[in-house]
Write a protein that holds these residues in place. Structure first.
Motif, PDB file in Angstrom:
ATOM      1  N   VAL A  16       0.857  -1.191   0.000  1.00 28.43           N
ATOM      2  CA  VAL A  16       0.000   0.000   0.000  1.00 28.43           C
ATOM      3  C   VAL A  16       0.890   1.238   0.000  1.00 28.43           C
ATOM      4  N   SER A  17       0.296   2.391  -0.151  1.00 24.02           N
ATOM      5  CA  SER A  17       1.069   3.635  -0.127  1.00 24.02           C
ATOM      6  C   SER A  17       1.634   3.867   1.273  1.00 24.02           C
ATOM      7  N   PRO A  18       2.704   4.638   1.389  1.00 22.07           N
ATOM      8  CA  PRO A  18       3.262   4.933   2.715  1.00 22.07           C
ATOM      9  C   PRO A  18       2.251   5.591   3.657  1.00 22.07           C
ATOM     10  N   GLU A  19       1.403   6.439   3.110  1.00 18.61           N
ATOM     11  CA  GLU A  19       0.390   7.102   3.930  1.00 18.61           C
ATOM     12  C   GLU A  19      -0.614   6.100   4.482  1.00 18.61           C
ATOM     13  N   ALA A  20      -1.054   5.182   3.624  1.00 18.35           N
ATOM     14  CA  ALA A  20      -2.010   4.161   4.057  1.00 18.35           C
ATOM     15  C   ALA A  20      -1.371   3.241   5.089  1.00 18.35           C
ATOM     16  N   LEU A  21      -0.111   2.876   4.878  1.00 15.16           N
ATOM     17  CA  LEU A  21       0.586   2.025   5.839  1.00 15.16           C
ATOM     18  C   LEU A  21       0.704   2.729   7.182  1.00 15.16           C
ATOM     19  N   SER A  22       1.029   3.996   7.164  1.00 16.33           N
ATOM     20  CA  SER A  22       1.139   4.769   8.406  1.00 16.33           C
ATOM     21  C   SER A  22      -0.192   4.798   9.152  1.00 16.33           C
ATOM     22  N   PHE A  23      -1.276   5.018   8.424  1.00 11.77           N
ATOM     23  CA  PHE A  23      -2.600   5.011   9.043  1.00 11.77           C
ATOM     24  C   PHE A  23      -2.904   3.636   9.633  1.00 11.77           C
ATOM     25  N   GLY A  24      -2.616   2.583   8.893  1.00 14.09           N
ATOM     26  CA  GLY A  24      -2.887   1.224   9.372  1.00 14.09           C
ATOM     27  C   GLY A  24      -2.084   0.870  10.609  1.00 14.09           C
ATOM     28  N   VAL A  25      -0.812   1.260  10.631  1.00 10.36           N
ATOM     29  CA  VAL A  25       0.037   1.000  11.802  1.00 10.36           C
ATOM     30  C   VAL A  25      -0.483   1.771  13.006  1.00 10.36           C
ATOM     31  N   SER A  26      -0.891   3.011  12.797  1.00  8.17           N
ATOM     32  CA  SER A  26      -1.445   3.824  13.876  1.00  8.17           C
ATOM     33  C   SER A  26      -2.726   3.196  14.429  1.00  8.17           C
ATOM     34  N   GLU A  27      -3.591   2.744  13.537  1.00 14.50           N
ATOM     35  CA  GLU A  27      -4.842   2.103  13.964  1.00 14.50           C
ATOM     36  C   GLU A  27      -4.553   0.812  14.733  1.00 14.50           C
ATOM     37  N   LEU A  28      -3.593   0.034  14.257  1.00 17.61           N
ATOM     38  CA  LEU A  28      -3.198  -1.199  14.947  1.00 17.61           C
ATOM     39  C   LEU A  28      -2.668  -0.883  16.337  1.00 17.61           C
ATOM     40  N   ALA A  29      -1.849   0.151  16.456  1.00 19.18           N
ATOM     41  CA  ALA A  29      -1.299   0.542  17.758  1.00 19.18           C
ATOM     42  C   ALA A  29      -2.420   0.942  18.716  1.00 19.18           C
ATOM     43  N   CYS A  30      -3.366   1.721  18.235  1.00 27.33           N
ATOM     44  CA  CYS A  30      -4.490   2.134  19.091  1.00 27.33           C
ATOM     45  C   CYS A  30      -5.292   0.931  19.580  1.00 27.33           C
ATOM     46  N   ARG A  31      -5.591   0.024  18.662  1.00 25.00           N
ATOM     47  CA  ARG A  31      -6.370  -1.160  19.037  1.00 25.00           C
ATOM     48  C   ARG A  31      -5.604  -2.047  20.008  1.00 25.00           C
ATOM     49  N   ALA A  32      -4.295  -2.172  19.810  1.00 27.37           N
ATOM     50  CA  ALA A  32      -3.481  -3.002  20.701  1.00 27.37           C
ATOM     51  C   ALA A  32      -3.422  -2.404  22.099  1.00 27.37           C
ATOM     52  N   VAL A  33      -3.243  -1.098  22.195  1.00 24.79           N
ATOM     53  CA  VAL A  33      -3.185  -0.437  23.503  1.00 24.79           C
ATOM     54  C   VAL A  33      -4.529  -0.562  24.215  1.00 24.79           C
ATOM     55  N   ILE A  34      -5.605  -0.385  23.491  1.00 25.27           N
ATOM     56  CA  ILE A  34      -6.939  -0.517  24.102  1.00 25.27           C
ATOM     57  C   ILE A  34      -7.153  -1.941  24.604  1.00 25.27           C
ATOM     58  N   ALA A  35      -6.784  -2.928  23.799  1.00 24.15           N
ATOM     59  CA  ALA A  35      -6.958  -4.329  24.207  1.00 24.15           C
ATOM     60  C   ALA A  35      -6.113  -4.647  25.438  1.00 24.15           C
ATOM     61  N   LEU A  36      -4.873  -4.196  25.461  1.00 24.04           N
ATOM     62  CA  LEU A  36      -4.020  -4.440  26.630  1.00 24.04           C
ATOM     63  C   LEU A  36      -4.548  -3.713  27.863  1.00 24.04           C
ATOM     64  N   ALA A  37      -5.032  -2.504  27.681  1.00 20.22           N
ATOM     65  CA  ALA A  37      -5.576  -1.744  28.807  1.00 20.22           C
ATOM     66  C   ALA A  37      -6.782  -2.460  29.411  1.00 20.22           C
ATOM     67  N   ARG A  38      -7.647  -2.969  28.573  1.00 19.48           N
ATOM     68  CA  ARG A  38      -8.809  -3.715  29.080  1.00 19.48           C
ATOM     69  C   ARG A  38      -8.366  -4.985  29.790  1.00 19.48           C
ATOM     70  N   GLU A  39      -7.399  -5.679  29.202  1.00 15.03           N
ATOM     71  CA  GLU A  39      -6.901  -6.922  29.791  1.00 15.03           C
ATOM     72  C   GLU A  39      -6.263  -6.680  31.154  1.00 15.03           C
ATOM     73  N   ARG A  40      -5.554  -5.577  31.277  1.00 17.26           N
ATOM     74  CA  ARG A  40      -4.848  -5.254  32.529  1.00 17.26           C
ATOM     75  C   ARG A  40      -5.681  -4.426  33.482  1.00 17.26           C
ATOM     76  N   ASP A  41      -6.843  -3.989  33.054  1.00 25.48           N
ATOM     77  CA  ASP A  41      -7.713  -3.104  33.833  1.00 25.48           C
ATOM     78  C   ASP A  41      -6.971  -1.823  34.217  1.00 25.48           C
ATOM     79  N   GLU A  42      -6.296  -1.245  33.224  1.00 21.26           N
ATOM     80  CA  GLU A  42      -5.570   0.011  33.392  1.00 21.26           C
ATOM     81  C   GLU A  42      -6.018   0.971  32.299  1.00 21.26           C
ATOM     82  N   SER A  43      -5.586   2.219  32.405  1.00 22.41           N
ATOM     83  CA  SER A  43      -5.941   3.190  31.374  1.00 22.41           C
ATOM     84  C   SER A  43      -5.051   2.990  30.151  1.00 22.41           C
TER      85      SER A  43
END
Length: 97
Positions: A56-83
């Protein structure tokens, strides 16, 4: 008329037979590219990093990586019961605020 029939038949056969599908170039969406890119980075696999970066284009890849990071942090936060903020700072090795 027979030409239209042949084209329709070829489309149906191509969608059903695996060998016919493999002849067509597969396109990847930005989330597939981001997942492949991040997992390759985590495994330090430069060949896979380069391959995923070309999907994909560099811009699309950057957006996808950012979205993945957000989802991963949210999932870990829920799992750990932290913010999410606490989890993100911890993952980056930053001091707690």
């Amino acid at each position: 008329m027979f030409d239209r029939f042949r084209k329709a038949r070829a489309g149906i056969v191509g969608s059903v037979l695996p060998e016919a599908r493999s002849e067509r170039k597969r396109t990847h969406n930005l989330f597939e590219a981001a997942a492949a890119y991040v997992s390759a980075c985590a495994e330090d696999d430069q060949e896979r990093i380069d391959e995923a970066a070309g999907w994909v284009s560099p811009e699309a890849l950057s957006f996808g990586v950012s979205e993945l990071a957000c989802r991963a942090v949210i999932a870990l936060a829920r799992e750990r019961d932290e913010s999410p903020r606490t989890v993100a700072r911890e993952l980056l090795g930053l001091p707690a605020t």
